[in-house]
Write a protein that holds these residues in place. Structure first.
Motif, PDB file in Angstrom:
ATOM      1  N   THR A  64      -0.518  64.295  35.411  1.00  0.00           N
ATOM      2  CA  THR A  64      -1.113  66.203  35.928  1.00  0.00           C
ATOM      3  C   THR A  64      -2.239  66.368  36.039  1.00  0.00           C
ATOM      4  N   LEU A  65      -3.371  65.810  34.316  1.00  0.00           N
ATOM      5  CA  LEU A  65      -4.540  66.349  34.573  1.00  0.00           C
ATOM      6  C   LEU A  65      -5.327  65.118  35.500  1.00  0.00           C
ATOM      7  N   ASN A  66      -4.316  63.565  35.820  1.00  0.00           N
ATOM      8  CA  ASN A  66      -5.518  63.246  36.559  1.00  0.00           C
ATOM      9  C   ASN A  66      -5.191  63.132  38.094  1.00  0.00           C
ATOM     10  N   VAL A  67      -4.619  63.760  37.920  1.00  0.00           N
ATOM     11  CA  VAL A  67      -3.748  63.736  40.483  1.00  0.00           C
ATOM     12  C   VAL A  67      -3.900  65.232  40.208  1.00  0.00           C
ATOM     13  N   THR A  68      -3.403  65.776  39.427  1.00  0.00           N
ATOM     14  CA  THR A  68      -2.873  66.777  39.616  1.00  0.00           C
ATOM     15  C   THR A  68      -3.872  68.106  40.027  1.00  0.00           C
ATOM     16  N   SER A  69      -4.695  67.882  38.729  1.00  0.00           N
ATOM     17  CA  SER A  69      -5.971  68.725  38.259  1.00  0.00           C
ATOM     18  C   SER A  69      -6.747  68.361  39.331  1.00  0.00           C
ATOM     19  N   LEU A  70      -7.441  66.989  39.060  1.00  0.00           N
ATOM     20  CA  LEU A  70      -8.485  66.873  39.972  1.00  0.00           C
ATOM     21  C   LEU A  70      -8.672  67.336  41.492  1.00  0.00           C
ATOM     22  N   THR A  71      -6.979  66.772  42.118  1.00  0.00           N
ATOM     23  CA  THR A  71      -7.299  68.065  43.701  1.00  0.00           C
ATOM     24  C   THR A  71      -7.034  69.134  43.501  1.00  0.00           C
ATOM     25  N   ARG A  72      -6.302  70.088  42.613  1.00  0.00           N
ATOM     26  CA  ARG A  72      -6.879  71.453  42.525  1.00  0.00           C
ATOM     27  C   ARG A  72      -7.872  71.760  42.456  1.00  0.00           C
ATOM     28  N   LEU A  73      -8.394  71.081  41.602  1.00  0.00           N
ATOM     29  CA  LEU A  73     -10.196  71.866  41.270  1.00  0.00           C
ATOM     30  C   LEU A  73     -10.970  71.931  42.621  1.00  0.00           C
ATOM     31  N   THR A  74     -10.297  70.688  43.592  1.00  0.00           N
ATOM     32  CA  THR A  74     -11.275  69.488  44.257  1.00  0.00           C
ATOM     33  C   THR A  74     -11.364  70.858  45.426  1.00  0.00           C
ATOM     34  N   THR A  75      -9.617  71.138  46.303  1.00  0.00           N
ATOM     35  CA  THR A  75      -9.820  71.940  46.538  1.00  0.00           C
ATOM     36  C   THR A  75     -10.288  73.372  46.923  1.00  0.00           C
ATOM     37  N   ALA A  76      -9.864  74.258  45.654  1.00  0.00           N
ATOM     38  CA  ALA A  76     -10.934  75.249  44.892  1.00  0.00           C
ATOM     39  C   ALA A  76     -12.141  75.435  44.985  1.00  0.00           C
ATOM     40  N   ALA A  77     -12.825  73.831  44.796  1.00  0.00           N
ATOM     41  CA  ALA A  77     -14.264  74.239  45.214  1.00  0.00           C
ATOM     42  C   ALA A  77     -14.404  74.162  46.029  1.00  0.00           C
TER      43      ALA A  77
END
Length: 262
Positions: A110-123
Motif C-alpha cells: 500500500t505504501l510503496n505502490v498504491t500511495s505513490l500511484t494515487r499521489l502521482t495521479t492527484a499531482a
C-alpha cells in the motif's frame, strides 16, 4: 521563483526526505512536508525556516491510511501552487516470504505502490492543467538487484520503474517531468526493523543521505529520466535499457518461439 513554487515531500521527517526538504528550500521552494511523526516534522520545518526563510507547512499523515492519503490527494489535486512532488515515503520488510506477516506485506505494498500511484495521479491533475510540474519517484537499487529476502520490496520498487517509464512516455510532449531515483544502501533509519542492519554492511556500500539527495538533484538538473546514484558509468544503464528494447519487437507474435514447438 515565480508561482507555483511549493514542493511536496513525503517521508520528510528523517533521512532522504528531510534532506530533500532542505535542498529544495535552498533552491527557492516553499514546502509542504508530510510524514507520520509530527514532532519530527515540526523540528525539520523549524530548522529549514530558520536557515532559509522559506515558508514550510507540515502535514502529519500515515499514507497507508485511506483517510490521511485522501487528504493529501485533495491538496495535490486542487492547490495551484504545487510545483513539485517527491514520492519519498516508503518502507521495507526483508525475510523469507513463507515466514512473513501478510498484513505487514499488504501495508508495505500500500505504501510503496498504491500511495505513490494515487499521489502521482492527484499531482498530475494539477500539473496537466498548468502544463508544468515535476515528480520525483524514489525506487531502489533492489528493483534490479533482487535478493531472496526482498521479494515484495523488490517487486514494489520494480513497479516504480515501470510506472515511471510509462509516465515519461505519456508526458513526453508536455512540460511535466518525471524522474526515477535509485538509491543503493543509504545510512538512514529506513533499515530499522527491516530485517537487515545497515551497520552490518561494508562502509563502501553505504551512502550518506546528503550525498544521495545531492546526486539525485544533480541528475534531475542534468535531465536524467533514471538516476542511479552510485553507478559509475551511465553507459551501463544505456546498455541495459537498449537490451530491453531489443526484446520488444518479439514479445507479441502470432506463433510461439521455435524452441517451444515440437
Amino acid at each position: 521563483m515565480s508561482d507555483p513554487n511549493i514542493a511536496v515531500v513525503t517521508g520528510a521527517s528523517t533521512g532522504m526526505g528531510a534532506v530533500y526538504a532542505d535542498r529544495l528550500a535552498r533552491r527557492g521552494y516553499d514546502l509542504l512536508l508530510v510524514a507520520r511523526n509530527k514532532t519530527r516534522l515540526d523540528a525539520v520545518a523549524s530548522k529549514i525556516v530558520e536557515s532559509t526563510g522559506r515558508s514550510v507547512e507540515v502535514l502529519a499523515a500515515d499514507l497507508a491510511d485511506p483517510t490521511d492519503l485522501a487528504t493529501l490527494e485533495d491538496r495535490l489535486r486542487t492547490d495551484e501552487s504545487v510545483a513539485l512532488l517527491v514520492n519519498n515515503a516508503g518502507g521495507t520488510v526483508f525475510g523469507p516470504l513463507a515466514q512473513a506477516d501478510p498484513a505487514q506485506l499488504e501495508k508495505l505494498i500500500t505504501l510503496n505502490v498504491t500511495s505513490l500511484t494515487r499521489l502521482t495521479t492527484a499531482a498530475l491533475a494539477g500539473f496537466t492543467r498548468r502544463g508544468t510540474g515535476t515528480i520525483i519517484n524514489l525506487s531502489s537499487a533492489l528493483a534490479f538487484n533482487v535478493l531472496p529476502v526482498s521479494a515484495v520490496y523488490s517487486g514494489t520498487k520494480s513497479y516504480v520503474v515501470a510506472f515511471t517509464q510509462a509516465l515519461q512516455q505519456e508526458l513526453a510532449d508536455t512540460g511535466i517531468r518525471v524522474q526515477a531515483v535509485f538509491p543503493g544502501a543509504v545510512r538512514t533509519e529506513f533499515w530499522d526493523g527491516s530485517g537487515i542492519e545497515v551497520t552490518a554492511m561494508p562502509d563502501e556500500w553505504v551512502m550518506s543521505a546528503d550525498d544521495a539527495v545531492d546526486a539525485a538533484l544533480a541528475g534531475l538538473d542534468a535531465g536524467e529520466p533514471m538516476t542511479l546514484l552510485s553507478l559509475p558509468d551511465i553507459a551501463h544503464w544505456d546498455q541495459f535499457d537498449a537490451a530491453r528494447q531489443t526484446l520488444i519487437p518479439n514479445l507479441s507474435r502470432s506463433v510461439p518461439a521455435d524452441r517451444y514447438r515440437n
